[in-house]
Design an enzyme around this catalytic site. Structure first.
Site, PDB file in Angstrom:
ATOM      1  N   CYS A 101      37.727  50.001  20.167  1.00  0.00           N
ATOM      2  CA  CYS A 101      37.639  49.282  18.899  1.00  0.00           C
ATOM      3  C   CYS A 101      36.344  48.462  18.868  1.00  0.00           C
ATOM      4  O   CYS A 101      36.014  47.785  19.854  1.00  0.00           O
ATOM      5  CB  CYS A 101      38.841  48.360  18.726  1.00  0.00           C
ATOM      6  SG  CYS A 101      38.688  47.360  17.225  1.00  0.00           S
ATOM      7  N   HIS A 129      46.139  45.110  32.295  1.00  0.00           N
ATOM      8  CA  HIS A 129      46.124  45.725  30.964  1.00  0.00           C
ATOM      9  C   HIS A 129      44.780  46.439  30.785  1.00  0.00           C
ATOM     10  O   HIS A 129      43.736  45.900  31.171  1.00  0.00           O
ATOM     11  CB  HIS A 129      46.325  44.658  29.884  1.00  0.00           C
ATOM     12  CG  HIS A 129      46.458  45.250  28.510  1.00  0.00           C
ATOM     13  ND1 HIS A 129      45.368  45.698  27.799  1.00  0.00           N
ATOM     14  CD2 HIS A 129      47.542  45.516  27.740  1.00  0.00           C
ATOM     15  CE1 HIS A 129      45.789  46.189  26.637  1.00  0.00           C
ATOM     16  NE2 HIS A 129      47.108  46.083  26.584  1.00  0.00           N
ATOM     17  N   GLU A 131      42.711  46.828  28.402  1.00  0.00           N
ATOM     18  CA  GLU A 131      41.621  46.092  27.741  1.00  0.00           C
ATOM     19  C   GLU A 131      40.996  45.083  28.708  1.00  0.00           C
ATOM     20  O   GLU A 131      39.772  44.927  28.755  1.00  0.00           O
ATOM     21  CB  GLU A 131      42.135  45.372  26.483  1.00  0.00           C
ATOM     22  CG  GLU A 131      40.977  44.696  25.749  1.00  0.00           C
ATOM     23  CD  GLU A 131      41.398  43.889  24.530  1.00  0.00           C
ATOM     24  OE1 GLU A 131      42.514  44.087  24.011  1.00  0.00           O
ATOM     25  OE2 GLU A 131      40.595  43.032  24.119  1.00  0.00           O
ATOM     26  N   THR A 170      41.886  40.727  23.032  1.00  0.00           N
ATOM     27  CA  THR A 170      41.961  40.566  21.566  1.00  0.00           C
ATOM     28  C   THR A 170      43.396  40.488  21.032  1.00  0.00           C
ATOM     29  O   THR A 170      43.596  40.191  19.863  1.00  0.00           O
ATOM     30  CB  THR A 170      41.276  41.766  20.867  1.00  0.00           C
ATOM     31  OG1 THR A 170      41.921  42.962  21.305  1.00  0.00           O
ATOM     32  CG2 THR A 170      39.798  41.829  21.165  1.00  0.00           C
TER      33      THR A 170
HETATM   34  O1  10G Z   1      48.339  45.695  22.136  1.00  0.00           O
HETATM   35  P1  10G Z   1      47.739  46.576  23.146  1.00  0.00           P
HETATM   36  O2  10G Z   1      46.402  46.089  23.623  1.00  0.00           O
HETATM   37  O3  10G Z   1      48.620  46.886  24.321  1.00  0.00           O
HETATM   38  O4  10G Z   1      47.364  47.992  22.448  1.00  0.00           O
HETATM   39  P2  10G Z   1      48.087  48.859  21.356  1.00  0.00           P
HETATM   40  O5  10G Z   1      47.560  50.261  21.541  1.00  0.00           O
HETATM   41  O6  10G Z   1      49.529  48.685  21.332  1.00  0.00           O
HETATM   42  O7  10G Z   1      47.564  48.300  19.947  1.00  0.00           O
HETATM   43  C1  10G Z   1      46.248  48.421  19.491  1.00  0.00           C
HETATM   44  C2  10G Z   1      45.395  47.477  20.219  1.00  0.00           C
HETATM   45  C3  10G Z   1      44.349  47.853  20.981  1.00  0.00           C
HETATM   46  C4  10G Z   1      43.755  49.168  20.933  1.00  0.00           C
HETATM   47  C5  10G Z   1      43.757  46.874  21.921  1.00  0.00           C
HETATM   48  S1  10G Z   1      42.430  46.054  21.191  1.00  0.00           S
HETATM   49 FE1  SF4 Z   2      40.717  46.342  17.187  1.00  0.00          FE
HETATM   50 FE2  SF4 Z   2      42.304  44.238  16.924  1.00  0.00          FE
HETATM   51 FE3  SF4 Z   2      43.240  46.635  16.474  1.00  0.00          FE
HETATM   52 FE4  SF4 Z   2      42.604  45.900  18.943  1.00  0.00          FE
HETATM   53  S1  SF4 Z   2      44.249  45.072  17.710  1.00  0.00           S
HETATM   54  S2  SF4 Z   2      42.190  47.849  17.985  1.00  0.00           S
HETATM   55  S3  SF4 Z   2      40.832  44.600  18.531  1.00  0.00           S
HETATM   56  S4  SF4 Z   2      41.610  45.602  15.291  1.00  0.00           S
END
Ligand code: 10G
Ligand code: SF4
Length: 316
Positions: A101, A129, A131, A170
């Site tokens: 992202c 994690h 990220e 984030t």
């Molecule tokens: O909430 P996390 O980071 O575990 O990821 P997700 O794939 O459930 O949601 C989207 C968020 C991201 C890609 C991390 S910025």
């Molecule tokens: Fe991007 Fe925020 Fe979505 Fe993570 S949760 S992919 S940082 S917009």
């Protein structure tokens, strides 16, 4: 039999963020451009339904680059990767597309900029994690210190108290992070950081909607995966904001109807990686059992959109 009445509060914003939308599009466009199989390092976003759907179209999900052949394209997940990953792909002459992202990439750049200025970096994030691993991996191993709690701040061993900066994951809890930032600023008054933290607009907005919705609800369900950090934070935020029962569900099958007996209101939201089709499935399950009156709890409107990388906008 008449169905009991139920007020269904639906949070807005909920579900897909711009980074997730872009990452999924990247895999779909890569499959169109190069054909199957296209490899994806790590779940493109943390959602089984999304991953299964892309697998059906020809994506192959692996955890490490070493599991990919040299002659097939590979995509890096939206959560970001350590610098060593694109370097290894380059060394093997692989075609790769980075679906990190842009808001995570921004944190990577921030970390690098602070390091270039001679500052030691403290990252606020969850150990292990992807990220956090990716952001810490922007710098040589051991250079970035990780803190997860205010207690960790008290224990952290820094090089020079006057030359420090912090970055964050984030998808953290806005409130918990504020406490950790306050602990950092109290112990290291000279520490440099972003305006507040690096928590993105989508995380902030979804938590804000839950805070408004939770006190109205007898129970609350968050549609999202057990490995989805932002989804798990929504459950915590809901419970803390006064909802007596807050639960994560992957889809309608997971709903514990016994636990919901006697409720007259339900709140529904979804993490940033949960598709709207699963939210609708959960809503329909309530409509099958109750006479539902729906109410939108909207605390923000989102119109963020990210472009896919240029290589996918050009013909093969
Ligand atoms: O909430 P996390 O980071 O575990 O990821 P997700 O794939 O459930 O949601 C989207 C968020 C991201 C890609 C991390 S910025
Ligand atoms: Fe991007 Fe925020 Fe979505 Fe993570 S949760 S992919 S940082 S917009």
């Amino acid at each position: 039999m008449t169905k009991p009445p139920l007020t269904l509060y639906l949070a807005a914003p909920r579900g897909f963020c711009a980074g997730v939308d872009r990452a999924i599009k990247i895999v779909e466009m890569a499959l169109k451009k190069w054909g199957a199989p296209v490899y994806v390092r790590h779940e493109i976003v943390h959602n089984k339904f999304v991953v299964d759907g892309l697998r059906d179209k020809g994506a192959v999900f692996v955890e490490e680059l070493s599991e990919c052949p040299d002659d097939r394209p590979v995509i890096f997940s939206a959560h970001g990767v350590p610098k060593s990953v694109p370097s290894a792909a380059q060394a093997r002459n692989m075609i790769y597309v980075d679906a990190t992202c842009p808001l995570v990439s921004k944190v990577h750049i921030e970390a690098q900029r602070h390091a270039d200025a001679g500052l030691q970096i403290i990252m606020i994030g969850h150990a292990g994690h992807p990220e956090t691993v990716g952001t810490m991996g922007q710098l040589p191993e051991g250079d970035v210190l990780l803190v997860e709690t205010p207690d960790d701040v008290a224990a952290v061993d820094v090089r020079d108290e006057t030359r420090l900066a912090y970055v964050t994951q984030t998808t953290l809890s806005v409130d918990d992070t504020a406490d950790i930032v306050a602990a950092l600023q109290a112990r290291f008054p000279a520490i440099i950081g972003p305006h507040k933290e690096d928590i993105c607009y989508a995380t902030t907005n979804r938590q804000e909607a839950v805070k408004t919705m939770a006190p109205k609800c007898d129970a609350m369900l968050v549609v999202g995966a057990p490995n989805s950090s932002n989804s798990k934070r929504l459950v915590e935020v809901g419970a803390r904001a006064g909802c007596g029962y807050a639960q994560l569900v992957q889809r309608a099958d997971d709903i514990d109807w016994r636990a919901l007996e006697g409720i007259s209101s339900i709140g529904i939201t979804a993490g940033a990686s949960a598709p709207e089709v699963l939210i609708n499935e959960v809503i329909d399950a309530f409509k099958a059992r109750y006479t539902v009156t729906s109410e939108l709890v909207e605390t923000a409107q989102e119109n963020v959109e990210f472009k896919v990388p240029r290589v996918l906008r050009q013909p093969a």
